[in-house]
Design a protein around this motif. Structure first.
Motif, short mmCIF file in Angstrom:
data_model
loop_
_atom_site.label_atom_id
_atom_site.label_comp_id
_atom_site.label_asym_id
_atom_site.label_seq_id
_atom_site.Cartn_x
_atom_site.Cartn_y
_atom_site.Cartn_z
N GLU A 161 17.32 16.71 4.86
CA GLU A 161 17.84 17.46 3.71
C GLU A 161 17.45 18.93 3.82
N LEU A 162 16.21 19.16 4.23
CA LEU A 162 15.71 20.52 4.36
C LEU A 162 16.54 21.30 5.38
N ARG A 171 15.07 3.69 -0.29
CA ARG A 171 14.11 4.80 -0.19
C ARG A 171 13.33 4.65 1.10
N GLU A 172 12.76 5.76 1.53
CA GLU A 172 12.03 5.76 2.79
C GLU A 172 10.58 5.38 2.55
N GLY A 203 1.92 7.16 3.59
CA GLY A 203 0.83 6.56 2.81
C GLY A 203 0.70 5.07 3.02
N SER A 204 1.80 4.43 3.42
CA SER A 204 1.77 2.98 3.55
C SER A 204 1.20 2.55 4.89
N LEU A 205 0.97 3.50 5.80
CA LEU A 205 0.46 3.13 7.12
C LEU A 205 -1.07 3.26 7.17
N GLN A 250 13.66 13.71 4.19
CA GLN A 250 13.28 15.03 3.66
C GLN A 250 13.59 16.12 4.68
N VAL A 285 3.64 16.88 6.37
CA VAL A 285 4.13 15.55 6.71
C VAL A 285 5.41 15.31 5.91
N PHE A 286 6.48 14.98 6.62
CA PHE A 286 7.79 14.81 5.99
C PHE A 286 8.35 13.44 6.36
N THR A 287 9.12 12.84 5.46
CA THR A 287 9.94 11.72 5.90
C THR A 287 11.16 12.32 6.59
N ILE A 309 0.86 -1.18 0.00
CA ILE A 309 0.00 0.00 0.00
C ILE A 309 0.90 1.23 0.00
N ILE A 310 0.65 2.16 -0.92
CA ILE A 310 1.44 3.39 -0.89
C ILE A 310 0.60 4.61 -0.54
N ARG A 311 -0.70 4.45 -0.60
CA ARG A 311 -1.52 5.61 -0.22
C ARG A 311 -2.96 5.19 0.03
N GLN A 329 11.14 18.06 -2.69
CA GLN A 329 11.98 19.21 -2.37
C GLN A 329 12.77 19.71 -3.57
N THR A 332 14.48 -0.91 -7.99
CA THR A 332 13.52 -0.75 -9.07
C THR A 332 14.16 -0.92 -10.44
N ASP A 365 16.35 0.06 -2.75
CA ASP A 365 15.75 0.50 -4.01
C ASP A 365 16.37 -0.25 -5.20
N SER A 412 6.74 5.79 3.09
CA SER A 412 6.04 7.04 3.37
C SER A 412 4.84 6.77 4.26
#
Ligand SMILES: Cc1cc2nc3c(=O)[nH]c(=O)nc-3n(C[C@H](O)[C@H](O)[C@H](O)COP(=O)(O)OP(=O)(O)OC[C@H]3O[C@@H](n4cnc5c(N)ncnc54)[C@H](O)[C@@H]3O)c2cc1C
Ligand SMILES: Cc1cc2nc3c(=O)[nH]c(=O)nc-3n(C[C@H](O)[C@H](O)[C@H](O)COP(=O)(O)OP(=O)(O)OC[C@H]3O[C@@H](n4cnc5c(N)ncnc54)[C@H](O)[C@@H]3O)c2cc1C
Lengths: 479, 314
Positions: B143-144, B118-119, B123-125, B140, B135-137, A302-304, A445, B254, B252, B121
């Motif tokens: 880096e910010l 990759r982190e 969305g997966s919860l 992110q 909402v940030f990982t 699930i991604i979203r 970002q 992919t 990652d 997100s």
């Protein structure tokens, strides 16, 4: 006061397609949208299915428009340069009661001339889709069903309308409407406009917008539903749209292999909502159901999850209305009220219809210069090697990758901004940035400074979706 | 089409280490590519000290570690291509590279994928409620803060007490934000003890164990979250404008996801499995680099070897 032949209220699917089709007539067209971008209302969250048309009672406007809309969809997407996948759909039954429902739908489909429709055995369905839980008792196969990205389609229709001379006024809320000699005065947050005719496609607010000037018997009763998205690598890839007709007659489930390669699951049905919140009950309904239908379903992928809003039309006595409601309270004023499924499938057809009726009211002649075509943002990932090389040679921005998941380059981002993206969601809706497995963790970002520079605002002023959805900590975010 | 013997994708700690080791072991035709503007990968944004105890015997910052690894590539013939993204890799051993100067295909004999992780997100919860901004990982937020010198927000809740969560909690507090708490669903913090003692403990930021975020509020920007204590079921509404998530890293791969496991492919660093310490990523990648070099050497046709082998059986 600027004067137009027709003002369309609402930049969702219905309003954008109404505007596009009004341009087929010799008319000056104004499209008014309250938000910062088009496709930010109901149209931003739906099942993305181009329905074949067997769900509705034969002979109704809904049935005939869906069949016609479906048939014309391939050409529509070619004209608008939007990817469309006519993948077909399988509606599954796991028992005798649902078998009977499928037979009814099959008969309806035959009467409505849905092409290629067939009832197949459970075993045939399982052979067509090996990812299903065994035990399917029968299935209704509709090869004409398909799927499209609703955002891309809606934005494409809007762009096509603008190319044909329509004018778009964003951040423009219609506050009141007054009758005038030969037309209407629209009082908005951006001043007054005059229009000889009005097409009201205000989505969730369509009943209220009609009441600004006329009575309206139909009221919108909003409910919401929840969806889940599985990423491309989920290993769960039905090649057809899978729909389940539950044996207990309750809410079914759609599983849509989207044009982006993800799998969309949902929606749930709930009674509570006028906001965009995801509910626990809804999410667990979709998760449980998906697990029952697909043995390979894993929550890991699930991604979203997100919510959608349904504008259910009701009569004054509270009973619900199943047909498309097209109100026509006075000459030159039409409202589409509470158009839910299959509004995406029928968006262009409804637009053609509304434009034709309005043109008759105003005695407009056809526009010989109407151009139905629009070219999309050049998408590098869809180009072959040679074409892509050439694109980078002409513009190095097309060589600079910003989003790893969806393969989006700086050149595409700049083009999307040029075409009207003013928020991160605007980039997501035009390019898919943030829709992949990392959900924007890597690209967001990089996109913010580009948006800020192109729009001439500070990075702190960049929003996710307009209003107060600031991405960074606000004006004082700088250390 | 251009060719190379060994292609390494990703010039983070692992990619640079693999490249240096492969060069040392005799590979002379080696390309190291990265989409970022400079080598270093995740190290570039880790400005805290705490790297390199095992390799260097002293604790340095991420950027210092990265420049140290880069210095190992100086005076070698490793071709480093930055600002060059690998778009795809095919089963016939070709990579498609994109940069502002153009698109090109690069053939290779062996590939080391060192593309990091990759982190996961939010969305997966199974989190309900709205989908607001704010909402940030953790990556992110890091880096910010460290590269762009900005705060993600003012009132911050952190979900997840992995190393990154504890490091960011302290870092954000030090930069002037109010870090309300770190919520952790397990009954113990997730990261290394030394990161707990160095970062979280002295910060005084509460660590809420057996606690998770179940709902988000806010129609535009985040206005609060609902915390649930998993043992008692107690729910608390916490007003905040920012949620930083540390909910898992995923290697990652992919780029090679459709390729099975061909014998010319190996993985290094976080792309292989997630390493808690950069030293272990570097050590592992060095051996992957060396192995790739010997596999390449073994596959080389040495014309002199045949008479020699033949001689053995005469
Ligand atoms: C859950 C769900 C799933 C669906 N799935 C499918 C499907 O799979 N296939 C299919 O064919 N159809 C589907 N539909 C139907 C389709 O999505 C809708 O019919 C369609 O999106 C409705 O669009 P709209 O233009 O009416 O509304 P909206 O997109 O909401 O547009 C209305 C616009 O009007 C603006 N507005 C409102 N008031 C004012 C004002 N006073 N002044 C100016 N602007 C104003 C709003 O900001 C908004 O942008 C689905 C619908 C839902 C709810
Ligand atoms: C945020 C964070 C904080 C950490 N803090 C500490 C600490 O305090 N102490 C400690 O010892 N360890 C720490 N670690 C662990 C350690 O730093 C990492 O495990 C190590 O740096 C990972 O290196 P890597 O080379 O595997 O991956 P990365 O550094 O992620 O490098 C991967 C590289 O591959 C590139 N890439 C990926 N895909 C492509 C493509 N398609 N084309 C081109 N290039 C591509 C990326 O741009 C990137 O530069 C931390 C890790 C993280 C994630």
């Amino acid at each position: 006061m600027e004067r137009f032949d027709v003002a369309v209220i609402g930049g969702g699917l219905l309003g954008c397609f109404a505007a596009r089709n009004l341009c087929r007539w010799d008319a000056s067209v104004l499209l008014l949208e309250a938000r910062e971008d088009v496709c930010t209302g109901i149209s931003r969250a739906n099942s993305a299915i181009i329905y074949p048309g067997y769900d509705h009672k034969p002979g109704t406007l809904k049935a005939s428009m869906t069949v016609r809309g479906n048939e014309a969809f391939g050409r529509l997407c070619e004209e608008l340069d939007v990817p469309f996948s006519r993948c077909g759909s399988l509606m599954l039954s796991y028992g005798p009661k649902a078998d009977a429902v499928l037979r009814l739908k099959y008969d309806r489909g035959l009467q409505s001339a849905v092409p290629g429709l067939s009832l197949v055995s459970g075993r045939e369905a399982e052979a067509m889709e090996p990812c299903l839980t065994p035990g399917v008792s029968s299935a209704l196969y509709a090869p004409s069903a398909g799927t499209v990205n609703p955002w891309e389609l809606c934005i494409a229709a809007c762009e096509n309308a603008l190319q044909n001379g329509a004018q778009l006024s964003l951040n423009t809320s219609v506050l009141s409407i007054r009758p005038e000699q030969d037309g209407y005065r629209l009082i908005t947050t951006q001043g007054d406009f005059f229009a000889r005719a009005i097409v009201n496609c205000a989505g969730m607010q369509a009943d209220q917008v009609q009441r600004l000037i006329f009575p309206c018997d139909v009221s919108i009763h909003p409910t919401s539903g929840d969806y889940l998205i599985l990423d491309r690598d989920a290993g769960l890839h039905p090649s057809h749209i899978i729909q389940v007709e539950p044996e207990d007659g309750g809410k079914g489930l759609n599983a849509v292999p989207t044009v982006e390669g993800s799998l969309l699951l949902g929606p749930s049905e709930r009674e509570n909502g006028i906001d965009w919140s995801v509910s626990e009950a809804g999410l667990s309904f979709v998760r449980r159901f998906a697990g029952q239908v697909f043995p390979g379903f894993s929550e890991e992928h699930i991604i979203r999850s997100f919510a959608a809003l349904r504008p259910n039309p009701q009569r004054p006595d509270g009973s619900s209305i199943g047909t498309f409601v097209i109100e026509h309270p006075a000459p030159g004023f039409r409202s589409l009220i509470g158009v839910k499924t299959p509004g995406l499938t029928c968006a262009d057809q409804l637009g053609i219809y509304l434009a034709g009726e309005t043109a008759a009211d105003l005695r407009l002649s056809p526009n010989p210069d109407f151009f139905p075509g629009r070219s999309g943002i050049p998408r590098m990932k869809r180009l072959g090697f040679d074409a892509r090389c050439k694109a980078v040679r002409q513009n190095p921005d097309f060589g600079e990758l910003l989003c790893r998941c969806e393969g989006i380059t700086r050149g595409e981002v700049l083009e999307a901004i040029h075409r009207g993206a003013v928020t991160l969601d605007g980039l997501k809706h035009r390019l898919g940035a943030g829709m992949g497995p990392c959900q924007g963790a890597r690209c967001r970002q990089k996109l913010i400074p580009i948006l800020a520079e192109a729009l001439g605002i500070s990075e702190e002023a960049v929003t996710q979706s307009g209003g107060d959805s600031l991405v960074y900590g606000g004006a004082d975010g700088t250390l | 089409m251009e060719h190379c013997e060994l292609l390494i994708i990703g010039s983070g700690a692992a990619g640079m280490s693999a490249a240096a080791a492969a060069w040392k072991a005799g590979v002379r035709d080696l390309v190291l590519v990265d989409g970022a503007s400079a080598p270093g990968g995740i190290l570039r944004q880790c400005s805290h000290r705490g790297f390199g105890r095992a390799v260097f015997g002293s604790e340095i910052t991420g950027p210092e570690y990265a420049s140290f690894l880069l210095s190992g590539l100086q005076n070698t013939g490793v071709r480093l291509l930055t600002e060059t993204e690998v778009l795809s890799v095919t089963g016939n051993r070709r990579a498609l590279l994109s940069s502002r100067t153009g698109l090109r295909e690069l053939g290779f004999q062996r590939l080391i994928l060192a593309a990091g992780c990759r982190e996961r997100s939010i969305g997966s919860l199974p989190v309900t409620g709205t989908r607001p901004s704010g909402v940030f990982t953790a990556g992110q937020a890091q880096e910010l803060l460290n590269l762009r010198h900005r705060l993600p927000g003012r009132e911050i809740l952190i979900l997840g007490s992995g190393d990154l969560g504890m490091i960011m909690a302290a870092g954000l507090q030090e930069a002037g934000a109010h870090v309300i708490a770190v919520a952790e669903q397990e009954d113990h913090y997730g990261g290394l003890a030394r990161n707990y003692h160095r970062f979280l403990e002295p910060s005084g930021i509460p660590l809420l164990l057996r606690t998770t975020v179940t709902e988000l509020y806010g129609s535009g920007r985040l206005t609060g979250v609902l915390l649930r204590q998993l043992d008692t079921g107690a729910q608390t509404h916490i007003p905040c404008d920012t949620l930083v998530t540390v909910v898992g890293l995923i290697p990652d791969r992919t780029l090679v996801s459709g390729l099975g496991s061909p014998d010319w492919l190996s993985f290094a660093g976080n792309c292989h499995h997630v390493h808690e310490l950069v030293d272990s990523a570097v050590a592992e990648a060095a051996s992957v680099g060396r192995l790739a070099a010997s596999a390449l050497a073994a596959s080389k046709h040495d014309p002199d070897i045949f008479p020699e082998v033949r001689g053995l059986y005469r």
